[in-house]
Design an enzyme around this catalytic site. Structure first.
Site, PDB file in Angstrom:
ATOM      1  N   ASP A  10       0.845  -1.198   0.000  1.00  0.00           N
ATOM      2  CA  ASP A  10       0.000   0.000   0.000  1.00  0.00           C
ATOM      3  C   ASP A  10       0.877   1.243   0.000  1.00  0.00           C
ATOM      4  OD1 ASP A  10      -1.811   2.026   0.348  1.00  0.00           O
ATOM      5  OD2 ASP A  10      -2.529   1.354   2.308  1.00  0.00           O
ATOM      6  N   GLU A  14      31.524   8.411   3.967  1.00  0.00           N
ATOM      7  CA  GLU A  14      32.179   8.331   5.270  1.00  0.00           C
ATOM      8  C   GLU A  14      31.167   8.670   6.365  1.00  0.00           C
ATOM      9  OE1 GLU A  14      35.568  10.921   5.225  1.00  0.00           O
ATOM     10  OE2 GLU A  14      36.416  10.039   3.412  1.00  0.00           O
ATOM     11  N   GLU A  35      29.365   8.909   9.915  1.00  0.00           N
ATOM     12  CA  GLU A  35      29.737   8.930  11.323  1.00  0.00           C
ATOM     13  C   GLU A  35      28.496   8.703  12.182  1.00  0.00           C
ATOM     14  OE1 GLU A  35      33.375  12.184  10.800  1.00  0.00           O
ATOM     15  OE2 GLU A  35      31.377  12.853  11.426  1.00  0.00           O
ATOM     16  N   GLU A  85      36.061   8.670  16.430  1.00  0.00           N
ATOM     17  CA  GLU A  85      36.103  10.014  15.842  1.00  0.00           C
ATOM     18  C   GLU A  85      36.468  11.050  16.904  1.00  0.00           C
ATOM     19  OE1 GLU A  85      36.059  12.202  13.582  1.00  0.00           O
ATOM     20  OE2 GLU A  85      36.161  10.891  11.847  1.00  0.00           O
ATOM     21  N   GLU A  98      33.525   6.167  13.333  1.00  0.00           N
ATOM     22  CA  GLU A  98      33.451   6.147  11.877  1.00  0.00           C
ATOM     23  C   GLU A  98      33.964   4.809  11.376  1.00  0.00           C
ATOM     24  OE1 GLU A  98      35.766   8.252   8.157  1.00  0.00           O
ATOM     25  OE2 GLU A  98      34.945   9.585   9.686  1.00  0.00           O
ATOM     26  N   HIS A 106      30.690  12.534   4.616  1.00  0.00           N
ATOM     27  CA  HIS A 106      31.374  13.081   3.449  1.00  0.00           C
ATOM     28  C   HIS A 106      31.173  12.165   2.245  1.00  0.00           C
ATOM     29  CE1 HIS A 106      34.339  14.897   6.608  1.00  0.00           C
ATOM     30  NE2 HIS A 106      33.176  15.512   6.594  1.00  0.00           N
ATOM     31  N   ARG A 149      40.387  21.675   5.428  1.00  0.00           N
ATOM     32  CA  ARG A 149      39.104  21.006   5.571  1.00  0.00           C
ATOM     33  C   ARG A 149      37.978  21.935   6.000  1.00  0.00           C
ATOM     34  NH1 ARG A 149      40.116  15.241   6.227  1.00  0.00           N
ATOM     35  NH2 ARG A 149      42.354  14.866   6.010  1.00  0.00           N
ATOM     36  N   GLU A 164      35.712  15.551  -2.552  1.00  0.00           N
ATOM     37  CA  GLU A 164      35.062  15.217  -1.283  1.00  0.00           C
ATOM     38  C   GLU A 164      34.089  16.337  -0.920  1.00  0.00           C
ATOM     39  OE1 GLU A 164      36.866  13.586   2.782  1.00  0.00           O
ATOM     40  OE2 GLU A 164      37.115  15.755   2.596  1.00  0.00           O
ATOM     41  N   ARG A 193      31.829  17.799   1.684  1.00  0.00           N
ATOM     42  CA  ARG A 193      31.896  17.627   3.127  1.00  0.00           C
ATOM     43  C   ARG A 193      30.634  18.061   3.878  1.00  0.00           C
ATOM     44  NH1 ARG A 193      36.702  16.775   5.285  1.00  0.00           N
ATOM     45  NH2 ARG A 193      36.269  18.012   7.139  1.00  0.00           N
TER      46      ARG A 193
END
Length: 444
Positions: free
Chosen positions: A53, A132, A134, A189, A196, A245, A316, A333, A335
């Protein structure tokens, strides 16, 4: 991804004493759903004749058009290793079809396939993703309900006895490996209680399937350790939040379309256009990649999550980083994505944005290699760095105004997603929080 035929599945089910089959799919909000049937219904399931459904599933269809079919992807056949006793449980991930036998436009997995077809029409053969994700581990109370009491006080790359989640994390890895995952690394982490586990990249559909399976395994194994695993973006004030990421790359056959050995930085022109497309549409796709009110508590300066739209190969703090690996491993990447996102939708909007950059030959701005968190607004504006949306409300406004991102999820999914998230925002903004009571009650 392993390749299974119908005969393989029937044979393995008998040899392994599989007694139940879960037909899994994902709703628009990213929640895993399933219909469980006894193994006696295996032939019917493999024929794509199992119905459900659709009006009962968030964002699917109205009650007057509710019948929908589950069409399994046989290559997703897997037996849950933690099931035994009187019989094992297996699963197949399914696409959704309507009663006319057409792929359902509101199915996130089917929608991603549509965007991948656009990619193929442009001459590319594959879009790979290495996620990646976490998560936090919290203790359960005496009634088995989640608390916010941390299981450890470990930090980045810590070991036992500081990292008390190590045994749970190891068991998660073992279960994932039993299900065919190639685990590359697992570690504590930055924040206490945060972990992670990295697994090998795969093609777009397989990688998104793997994310959903990963979440299910993590939560299931954590329960066995009397813990609650959460992928909530920012469960605790003052600590880093959970990110997911996305490491992405386009391929032409066996060649990475992002790599150019003759370029000083090793990046092809297609990759530069692709990156420019992502930066151009980042505000528009933030609501999809960060879909909760809580997501925006993570996207603040100081906790390793991006707040600004820029790219770099060295630091970063921007939205997008280019890891140093080259050749087949050349990748971007992204982020900003967090693990509350529907992976099929998040990857669709990132891919579509990048493809638009290639189509329009969008110019890539210069990299920002200094810490953006320490730059003033004037300094950011001077180098053309925009802010990401700071609330779900502003993210939904940016989504509404970005036709490319809306096209990436289709009008059906957009209407359902936008409606649901506006309700979420209205509920949130009308609440009176503990912070407000502590801040204002005695003063006004």
């Amino acid at each position: 991804m392993s390749e299974f035929t119908r005969e393989d599945i029937v044979r393995i089910a008998e040899e392994e004493n599989v007694r139940y089959l879960r037909l899994q799919f994902t709703d628009i909000l990213g929640t895993i759903k399933n219909v469980e049937v006894p193994i006696s219904q295996l032939d019917k399931a493999l024929d794509g004749e199992m119905m459900f459904d659709g009006s009962s599933i968030e964002g699917f269809v109205r009650i007057e058009e509710s019948d929908m079919y589950l069409v399994p992807d046989m290559n997703t056949w897997s037996i849950f290793p933690w099931t035994a006793g009187k019989g094992k449980v297996a699963r197949l991930i399914c696409d959704i079809y309507d009663v006319e036998g057409n792929p359902f436009e509101g199915d996130p997995r089917t929608n991603l396939k549509r965007v991948l077809k656009e990619m193929e029409d442009m001459g590319y053969s594959a879009f790979n993703l290495g996620p990646e994700p976490e998560f936090f581990l919290f203790k359960l109370d005496e009634k088995g309900q989640p608390t916010t009491e941390l299981n450890d006080q470990g930090g980045y790359f810590d070991l036992a006895p500081t990292d008390l989640g190590e045994n749970c994390r190891r068991d998660i890895v073992l279960e994932l490996e039993d299900m065919g995952f190639e685990i590359e690394a697992s570690h504590h982490e930055v924040a206490p209680g945060q972990h992670e586990i990295d697994f090998k990249y795969a093609d777009a559909i397989t990688a998104c399937d793997n994310i959903q399976t990963f979440k299910l395994v993590v939560k299931t194994v954590a329960r066995k350790h009397n813990l609650h695993a959460t992928f909530m973006p920012k469960p605790l004030f003052g600590l880093n939040g959970n990110g997911m990421h996305f490491n992405v790359s386009l391929f032409n056959g066996n060649e990475n379309a992002f790599y150019d050995e003759n370029d000083d930085f090793g990046l092809s022109q297609d990759m530069r256009y692709f990156m420019a497309g992502i930066l151009k549409h980042a505000r528009g796709f933030t609501a999809i990649c960060n879909p909760l009110v809580n997501s925006y508590k993570r996207l603040v300066p100081g906790y390793e999550a991006p707040s600004y739209i820029a790219w770099s190969g060295k630091n970063r703090s921007p939205l997008m980083r280019i890891p140093s690996s080259r050749g087949l491993s050349t990748r971007a990447e992204v982020r900003s994505v967090d693990p509350s996102a529907n992976p099929y939708l998040a990857l669709a909007v990132i891919l579509k944005s990048g493809l638009e950059g290639i189509k329009n030959k969008t110019d890539l701005p210069e990299p920002v290699n200094e810490n953006i968190y320490e730059m003033s607004r004037e300094e950011r504006e001077a180098v053309g760095v925009e802010d990401l949306p700071s609330t779900l409300y502003t993210a939904l406004k940016a989504l509404r105004e970005d036709r490319v991102v809306r096209d990436a999820i289709g009008e059906h999914i957009y209407k359902q997603f936008n409606g649901n998230k506006n309700v979420e925002w209205d509920m949130y903004r009308s609440q009176v929080s503990d912070w407000e009571l502590k801040q204002y009650l005695n003063h006004y």
